[in-house]
Scaffold this motif. Sequence first.
Motif, PDB file in Angstrom:
ATOM      1  N   GLN A  74     -12.353 -81.643  -2.414  1.00 32.04           N
ATOM      2  CA  GLN A  74     -13.630 -80.860  -2.400  1.00 32.04           C
ATOM      3  C   GLN A  74     -13.486 -80.707  -4.512  1.00 32.04           C
ATOM      4  O   GLN A  74     -14.756 -80.588  -5.023  1.00 32.04           O
ATOM      5  CB  GLN A  74     -14.149 -80.354  -1.368  1.00 32.04           C
ATOM      6  N   GLY A 132     -13.430 -73.462   0.608  1.00 33.91           N
ATOM      7  CA  GLY A 132     -13.827 -72.914   2.943  1.00 33.91           C
ATOM      8  C   GLY A 132     -13.169 -71.726   3.526  1.00 33.91           C
ATOM      9  O   GLY A 132     -12.583 -70.611   2.167  1.00 33.91           O
ATOM     10  N   LYS A 152     -18.566 -65.720   5.305  1.00 34.69           N
ATOM     11  CA  LYS A 152     -18.888 -66.712   3.768  1.00 34.69           C
ATOM     12  C   LYS A 152     -18.141 -67.962   3.287  1.00 34.69           C
ATOM     13  O   LYS A 152     -18.828 -68.384   2.478  1.00 34.69           O
ATOM     14  CB  LYS A 152     -18.711 -65.386   2.616  1.00 34.69           C
ATOM     15  N   SER A 153     -17.249 -68.058   3.245  1.00 33.98           N
ATOM     16  CA  SER A 153     -16.082 -69.282   3.351  1.00 33.98           C
ATOM     17  C   SER A 153     -16.326 -70.716   3.954  1.00 33.98           C
ATOM     18  O   SER A 153     -15.638 -71.432   3.374  1.00 33.98           O
ATOM     19  CB  SER A 153     -15.177 -68.892   2.896  1.00 33.98           C
ATOM     20  N   ALA A 154     -17.419 -70.680   4.758  1.00 37.08           N
ATOM     21  CA  ALA A 154     -17.881 -72.034   5.540  1.00 37.08           C
ATOM     22  C   ALA A 154     -17.502 -72.789   4.747  1.00 37.08           C
ATOM     23  O   ALA A 154     -17.351 -74.604   5.055  1.00 37.08           O
ATOM     24  CB  ALA A 154     -17.802 -71.291   6.316  1.00 37.08           C
ATOM     25  N   LYS A 155     -18.308 -72.993   3.414  1.00 38.94           N
ATOM     26  CA  LYS A 155     -19.173 -74.541   3.453  1.00 38.94           C
ATOM     27  C   LYS A 155     -18.266 -74.441   1.891  1.00 38.94           C
ATOM     28  O   LYS A 155     -17.600 -73.806   0.292  1.00 38.94           O
ATOM     29  CB  LYS A 155     -20.235 -74.127   2.378  1.00 38.94           C
ATOM     30  N   ASN A 213     -21.120 -78.087  -1.518  1.00 40.69           N
ATOM     31  CA  ASN A 213     -22.786 -77.741  -1.536  1.00 40.69           C
ATOM     32  C   ASN A 213     -22.833 -78.445  -3.076  1.00 40.69           C
ATOM     33  O   ASN A 213     -22.799 -78.275  -3.574  1.00 40.69           O
ATOM     34  CB  ASN A 213     -22.872 -76.444  -1.010  1.00 40.69           C
TER      35      ASN A 213
END
Length: 458
Positions: free
Chosen positions: A178, A339, A353-356, A359
């Motif tokens: 990512q 993530g 809060k770190s799941a994404k 984006n």
Amino acid sequence: MQRRKFINNSLLTTAAVVGFPTIVPASVFGKNAPSNKINIGQIGCGRIARDHDIHDTIRFDQSRYVAVCDVDSNRAKDAKVLVDSFYKEKTGKDKYMDTKIYDDYREMLLNKDIDAVVISTPDHWHSQPAMEAALAGKDIYLQKPTSLTVKEGQQLRDAVQKTGVILQVGTQQRAMPQFRVAAELVRNGRIGKIHTVKIGLPGDPSGPEAAPMPVPSNLNFDMWLGSTPLVPYTEIGVHPQQGYSRPGWLRIRNYGAGMITGWGQHHYDSAAWGMDTELTGPKSVEALAEFPKSGLWNVHGDFFVKHEYDNGITVYTSGGYTNGIRYEGTDGWIFVSRGAYQASASDPVDQEKSAKALNASDPKILESVIGDNEIHLEKIDDQHGNWLDCIKTRKAPISPIEKGHKACVTCLISDIAMQFDRKLEWDNEKEMFVNDDEANAMLHRDQRKPYGTDYVKV
């Protein structure tokens, strides 16, 4: 003292007789041997070594861990068990590997059968062993931050360039797809002209007062302190004597600068990848920060840092932003983070809060295909694996010392700016503040003999 003097004064004569602790003769394990394995010594056997560096290196068939070293004998013994158990399970042989234990990495570097070292020590013990490993002809995997001071980083960079060894900095976000995807999209104009980058990075809490304690018999505390000032021992100022949870030294200025260097080098390195500033840096820095008023831990808490770049980009860093990197351009934005990834079980990551991990202002931006004639950044699958591959090919790794040093410098001058109530101008070529003797005095620290990069014979 006599033993240390012997090590320092007899490098050439000792190197020829240092033994190699396996049931197979040492002669079959060299770089040109039929086995074609890379023999590795581990320097520093704490939390990040066990959870990350050893685990992520030993699993590659081209590597062979043969030695471990730590100033805490209990941790060195635990690391030996970890390595020996791995090879026992892998081969089905009880004594396939009898890993050698060292209590002084300088003695390890004398072993000519060791091809490379992984350095997972506290931050104040990064540059010196890396310099000495380079001068001994060992290839190096070095945990970040690259150095405790800007001068240390310069000395390390010069030693690596002089010797030509392969040094990989442990900024493993370059191996996370990512971060590469985000940097490629930004570099190829998918959000228009980039003008702002916002980096989310937490601060550290204050801690309790800590009374002096007797030094454990298993710890060489003088060597653990190394080039830093002599201070009384206390457990929360070093590392836990039981278990491998997050150590207290991370929050003490003698040994690092807190999160601005601890995690900051990861994010500043990744941001530079997207901004195309990997070998330069900011032209100015200004910062605000809160520091504990009491207690043993004294690195920054809440903070805000602003960097300006020659290409017109402004970078803001604060714990008020979501942990990660947000690139903002004239046509949209891209956000990237790890993530839910953790390098160790005790990393302070907010999972929700770190799941994404990736984006954008418009989902179509992330679906964009980079054309054949556009900028394609280097793609790797694993930071440690890339290092091992480069040891064999002698090609530059994805995180070489030059890029690692520049990212670390950005962290270090940010920490310095936190000490001043003014904007600091920075000269990237000279790596000095412009017309500011007070700030320039902080680019180096006094080093306690006989430890320190200033006393390494280059």
